[in-house]
Write a protein that holds these residues in place. Sequence first.
Motif: not given
Length: 228
Positions: A1-8, A186-206
């Motif tokens: 999974m690509d989480f390289s979008f996180l710093p930006k 973030v999905v729209t800006a990075t064209y990454l369809p899964i990992t930004p949503l997974l990270f958002g779901a992780f935030y909700y879970l926390m």
Amino acid sequence: MDFSFLPKYWSYFNYGVLVTIMISACVVFFGTIIGVLVALVKRSNIKFLDWLVSFYVWVFRGTPMVVQIMISFAIMHFSNMPIISIGVLDMDFSRLLPGIIVLSLNSGAYISETVRAGIEAVPKGQIEAAYSLGLKPSYTMRYVVLPQAFKNILPALGNEFITIIKDSSLLQTIGVMELWNGAQSVVTATYLPITPLLFGAFYYLMITTLMSFLLKLLEKRFGKGEVS
């Protein structure tokens, strides 16, 4: 999974969390006030008000929340309300206010039934004892019944708070920049369809896990001194 979008794009999630928590806190505050008032009206002998609040509860419990949000936005879209910038996100009150109002009304409809059950769980002997001491019905409700009812319904109110945190994601349908809308941006800006949503779901879970832990501590604190 690509989480390289996180710093930006981490700021999208962080500010989205702040907006989500702010919305949830406002909704629980106003929803609790509405729920208590509705429960008290239902216990009154004023038939017209009883019919009115029963109709309100029937409508808001019987229709989808997303439908309520869209109708509220269509009716209450204030084009001249301010937009407050927070970091990379804009809080548009012409969208935020209708969302908070309809979520509060929806939450109040459910909380009213919880409050009513909590009031009915208070032993009638205590109410009669308060009357025998000369307390007026309004003072009895305020100082005797409601404090005990609050203790009874605290777990249900906590669950409602957690539910509102998750349901606030529905406000993305009217463009409120909460956590889930931030993840989709973030999905729209990075064209990454899964990992930004997974990270958002992780935030909700926390967030919900932390809230559950704090609510358990609060319940234990209120439970001290009770006779089992």
